[in-house]
Design an enzyme around this catalytic site. Sequence first.
Site, PDB file in Angstrom:
ATOM      1  CG  ASP A 186      -1.943   1.060   1.477  1.00 32.41           C
ATOM      2  OD1 ASP A 186      -2.625   1.518   0.808  1.00 32.41           O
ATOM      3  OD2 ASP A 186      -1.531   2.094   2.338  1.00 32.41           O
ATOM      4  CD  GLU A 222      -2.364   2.887  -3.214  1.00 40.52           C
ATOM      5  OE1 GLU A 222      -3.283   3.493  -3.516  1.00 40.52           O
ATOM      6  OE2 GLU A 222      -2.113   2.583  -1.950  1.00 40.52           O
TER       7      GLU A 222
END
Length: 332
Positions: A186, A222
């Site tokens: 993330d 990400e």
Amino acid sequence: SRFNPDDVHGASEVIDPADFDWRDAAWRGRPWEEAVVYELHVGTFSPEGTFTGVLERLDYLVELGVTAIELMPVADFPGARNWGYDGVLPYAPDSRYGRPDDLKALIQAAHVRGLMVLLDVVYNHFGPEGNYLHVYAKEFFTERHHTPWGAAINFDGPGNRDVREFFIHNALYWLHEYHLDGLRLDAVHAIVDGSKPHILTELAERVYASIGGKRRVHLILENDANAARYLERGSSAAPYVTAYLAPRAAPHVTQYAAQWNDDIHHALHVLTTGETDGYYTDYADEPIRHLGRCLAEGFAYQGEVSAYRGHAKRGETSAHLPPQAFVSFLQC
């Protein structure tokens, strides 16, 4: 902690990592080109809101045409409900979803059906409640860098070696102890590391070295910075990736298999809703042009100025990367 049955403020339970009866020895994973990813939140995917609830609906996902499920973060978080991005015990599956063996049973059942299981992990910050590292491991954080969550995790300052090992071993833990097929890291743009190798590079190297050619494992990013270099051919992780793809030649050797492509989602969102607030500002002018560039070249922003980011340049050239390097997604 491998498990906190009474939430993050309670005592940890000792878990025997060798107790689960794994029966997926024949599973070798699937090529990334076959990935049709269904991102799901364990707490909302089924009425039960548990790992077992997901397991009981795997056949539905297979019938839908899914080849990989991506679990939103399951690291133990405070309270009964959470999106998952406020986890504070990165090694402990949240007890609301079930016990560690329930998660392992879900992964094993998915493999029986030919489904890969990926896990969303958060290595850029800890949640604000239940993180006691500030009390007994102050070296975990540094005031040299700041993030939206306060002091940054110390990846490049004095005492950083143990911090780096903590997160590298977390990746190895999920992949080996839980037999996961990959990790989605993330918001890595919020990881500040001025050292060499960068923590993302070192983590990828260690992961591929640990697999040793036994099965396919996929690492996905990400990265709001659109740093194409982590997806490029010929990275330092190449020997390990080549080994696990052998005897077939690897057509595209990278540190990371793909990146979550926010650009294509944002361009589509502006086109379909007309919303231009926040980060959608960058796609307000000619959204169809941004969408077209995403479809043809991967990123919409490849070094252009971003109005939303104070007119700073954003992104790196991505037209040379293959289509499978970009995870396009729709939110329903």
